[in-house]
Design an enzyme around this catalytic site. Structure first.
Site, PDB file in Angstrom:
ATOM      1  N   SER A 145       0.847  -1.205   0.000  1.00 42.40           N
ATOM      2  CA  SER A 145       0.000   0.000   0.000  1.00 42.40           C
ATOM      3  C   SER A 145       0.872   1.240   0.000  1.00 42.40           C
ATOM      4  O   SER A 145       1.983   1.222   0.561  1.00 42.40           O
ATOM      5  CB  SER A 145      -0.878   0.022   1.257  1.00 42.40           C
ATOM      6  OG  SER A 145      -1.583   1.254   1.337  1.00 42.40           O
ATOM      7  N   TYR A 169      -1.480  -0.305  10.454  1.00 40.45           N
ATOM      8  CA  TYR A 169      -1.646  -0.748   9.062  1.00 40.45           C
ATOM      9  C   TYR A 169      -0.481  -0.235   8.217  1.00 40.45           C
ATOM     10  O   TYR A 169       0.138  -0.993   7.469  1.00 40.45           O
ATOM     11  CB  TYR A 169      -2.987  -0.219   8.532  1.00 40.45           C
ATOM     12  CG  TYR A 169      -3.309  -0.560   7.089  1.00 40.45           C
ATOM     13  CD1 TYR A 169      -4.006  -1.720   6.762  1.00 40.45           C
ATOM     14  CD2 TYR A 169      -2.933   0.291   6.047  1.00 40.45           C
ATOM     15  CE1 TYR A 169      -4.317  -2.018   5.434  1.00 40.45           C
ATOM     16  CE2 TYR A 169      -3.243  -0.004   4.732  1.00 40.45           C
ATOM     17  CZ  TYR A 169      -3.939  -1.146   4.429  1.00 40.45           C
ATOM     18  OH  TYR A 169      -4.251  -1.442   3.119  1.00 40.45           O
TER      19      TYR A 169
HETATM   20  P1  NAD Z   1     -11.611  -6.047   0.016  1.00 42.48           P
HETATM   21  O1  NAD Z   1     -12.150  -5.896   1.370  1.00 42.48           O
HETATM   22  O2  NAD Z   1     -12.522  -5.888  -1.139  1.00 42.48           O
HETATM   23  O3  NAD Z   1     -10.861  -7.435  -0.168  1.00 42.48           O
HETATM   24  C1  NAD Z   1     -10.034  -7.980   0.832  1.00 42.48           C
HETATM   25  C2  NAD Z   1     -10.138  -9.487   0.762  1.00 42.48           C
HETATM   26  O4  NAD Z   1      -9.287 -10.066   1.771  1.00 42.48           O
HETATM   27  C3  NAD Z   1     -11.571  -9.970   1.039  1.00 42.48           C
HETATM   28  O5  NAD Z   1     -11.887 -11.021   0.155  1.00 42.48           O
HETATM   29  C4  NAD Z   1     -11.470 -10.468   2.463  1.00 42.48           C
HETATM   30  O6  NAD Z   1     -12.433 -11.443   2.782  1.00 42.48           O
HETATM   31  C5  NAD Z   1     -10.064 -11.036   2.451  1.00 42.48           C
HETATM   32  N1  NAD Z   1      -9.572 -11.288   3.805  1.00 42.48           N
HETATM   33  C6  NAD Z   1      -9.580 -10.467   4.878  1.00 42.48           C
HETATM   34  N2  NAD Z   1      -9.116 -11.113   5.954  1.00 42.48           N
HETATM   35  C7  NAD Z   1      -8.795 -12.379   5.550  1.00 42.48           C
HETATM   36  C8  NAD Z   1      -8.292 -13.515   6.187  1.00 42.48           C
HETATM   37  N3  NAD Z   1      -7.986 -13.536   7.499  1.00 42.48           N
HETATM   38  N4  NAD Z   1      -8.095 -14.643   5.457  1.00 42.48           N
HETATM   39  C9  NAD Z   1      -8.401 -14.656   4.146  1.00 42.48           C
HETATM   40  N5  NAD Z   1      -8.909 -13.620   3.478  1.00 42.48           N
HETATM   41  C10 NAD Z   1      -9.102 -12.488   4.183  1.00 42.48           C
HETATM   42  O7  NAD Z   1     -10.428  -4.973  -0.091  1.00 42.48           O
HETATM   43  P2  NAD Z   1      -9.330  -4.728  -1.242  1.00 42.48           P
HETATM   44  O8  NAD Z   1      -9.213  -3.269  -1.369  1.00 42.48           O
HETATM   45  O9  NAD Z   1      -9.587  -5.545  -2.447  1.00 42.48           O
HETATM   46  O10 NAD Z   1      -8.005  -5.232  -0.506  1.00 42.48           O
HETATM   47  C11 NAD Z   1      -7.089  -6.152  -1.062  1.00 42.48           C
HETATM   48  C12 NAD Z   1      -5.676  -5.806  -0.608  1.00 42.48           C
HETATM   49  O11 NAD Z   1      -5.329  -4.518  -1.137  1.00 42.48           O
HETATM   50  C13 NAD Z   1      -5.497  -5.704   0.907  1.00 42.48           C
HETATM   51  O12 NAD Z   1      -4.269  -6.299   1.279  1.00 42.48           O
HETATM   52  C14 NAD Z   1      -5.422  -4.195   1.139  1.00 42.48           C
HETATM   53  O13 NAD Z   1      -4.693  -3.874   2.302  1.00 42.48           O
HETATM   54  C15 NAD Z   1      -4.727  -3.749  -0.132  1.00 42.48           C
HETATM   55  N6  NAD Z   1      -4.905  -2.325  -0.438  1.00 42.48           N
HETATM   56  C16 NAD Z   1      -6.141  -1.825  -0.771  1.00 42.48           C
HETATM   57  C17 NAD Z   1      -6.256  -0.469  -1.047  1.00 42.48           C
HETATM   58  C18 NAD Z   1      -7.580   0.154  -1.403  1.00 42.48           C
HETATM   59  O14 NAD Z   1      -7.646   1.404  -1.446  1.00 42.48           O
HETATM   60  N7  NAD Z   1      -8.620  -0.612  -1.684  1.00 42.48           N
HETATM   61  C19 NAD Z   1      -5.141   0.363  -0.991  1.00 42.48           C
HETATM   62  C20 NAD Z   1      -3.913  -0.181  -0.651  1.00 42.48           C
HETATM   63  C21 NAD Z   1      -3.799  -1.522  -0.382  1.00 42.48           C
END
Ligand code: NAD
Length: 266
Positions: free
Chosen positions: A139, A152
């Site tokens: 991130s 985080y």
């Molecule tokens: P999201 O909530 O749509 O998806 C996250 C996924 O991770 C979900 O399917 C959730 O069920 C799964 N998850 C959470 N805890 C878990 C566990 N203990 N075991 C297995 N699966 C688990 O959010 P997203 O934005 O798609 O996030 C995906 C990744 O991207 C994450 O690592 C997040 O930190 C990173 N990220 C997202 C953003 C953003 O702005 N959306 C920015 C930077 C980084």
């Protein structure tokens, strides 16, 4: 296009947001994909929608045996493992004065240990295969200030550094390890991640997504919201032949956000 023809990928947290979009793109590009996650109902439904080249594996990335099992599920289902996208994640903490030991333990397991252990268990099947590609979803919070959740941010910075260190060690095995650092990408993570989104209807989630895309558009120089597909495309680049000389890197996909000065950015 068939940029991933013959490749087999495992995407953790593949049932929502960036993970689900990456699964769709990888399959469209010819890959076979295992999506792992904690929601049997959501995961099986998505795998059915994606067709015969998709499989779902129940796996919580805070549990080492379930990470190992997801890797085994992949090699058992499709014969090998070429690509691991350590993507699962979500909100982990509270503000600096409210954070607890429990938050820290959970955060370390969810965001950092999951990446380290996923990498560990991917090595043997990838080595057997003559190489592979590991992508860690980090991130921009690991690069710059993000309001409200220093835990985080610190863990994402650790993910990015671990990526570089493991990439150096695994280069000799032709295993490339890269991070993607997304900026603000419109996904359910903004309204509490799967813990909240799974309790809402499809329509409610869709409404929230549209409102969020509108709000995020003003936060970056490109004046549009980041979308899950922007990160999926970066993962495709890293996984395909086009990325074959790229390792130990952190690919920032943020619409220019990190270049902006913003003292209280979120
Ligand atoms: P999201 O909530 O749509 O998806 C996250 C996924 O991770 C979900 O399917 C959730 O069920 C799964 N998850 C959470 N805890 C878990 C566990 N203990 N075991 C297995 N699966 C688990 O959010 P997203 O934005 O798609 O996030 C995906 C990744 O991207 C994450 O690592 C997040 O930190 C990173 N990220 C997202 C953003 C953003 O702005 N959306 C920015 C930077 C980084």
């Amino acid at each position: 296009m068939n940029r991933l023809e013959g490749k087999v990928a495992l995407i953790t947290g593949g049932t929502s947001g960036i993970g689900a979009e990456t699964a769709r793109l990888f399959i469209a590009e010819g890959a076979k994909v295992v999506i792992s996650g904690r929601s049997e109902e959501k995961g099986s439904q998505l795998a059915d929608d994606l067709g015969n080249n998709a499989s779902y594996c129940l796996s919580d990335v805070t549990k080492e045996d379930e990470i190992e099992n997801a890797i085994k599920h992949t090699t058992n289902s499709f014969g090998k493992l070429d690509i691991l996208f350590n993507n699962a994640g979500g909100p982990v903490g509270a503000g600096l004065e409210d954070v607890t030991q429990k938050d820290i333990d959970y955060g370390v397991h969810l965001l950092l240990a999951s990446v380290i252990l996923g990498t560990k268990y991917a090595i043997e099947p990838m080595r057997k295969n003559g190489g592979g590609c590991i992508i860690n979803n980090s991130s921009i919070a690991g690069i710059r200030y993000r309001q409200g959740d220093p835990l985080y941010s610190a863990l994402k910075a650790a993910v990015t550094h671990f990526t570089k260190m493991s990439g150096v060690e695994l280069g000799k095995d032709n295993i490339r390890v890269n991070a993607i650092s997304p900026g603000a990408i419109a996904t359910p993570i903004f309204w509490g991640g799967s813990a909240v989104s799974n309790s809402l209807s499809k329509e409610e989630n869709e409404r929230k997504l549209q409102k969020l895309e509108g709000n995020l558009a003003n936060a970056v120089p490109l004046k549009r919201s980041g979308l899950a597909t922007d990160i999926a495309e970066a993962a495709l680049y890293l996984s395909s032949q086009a990325g074959s000389f790229v390792t130990c890197q952190d690919i920032v996909v943020d619409g220019g956000r990190t270049a902006m000065f913003n003292e209280y950015s979120s």
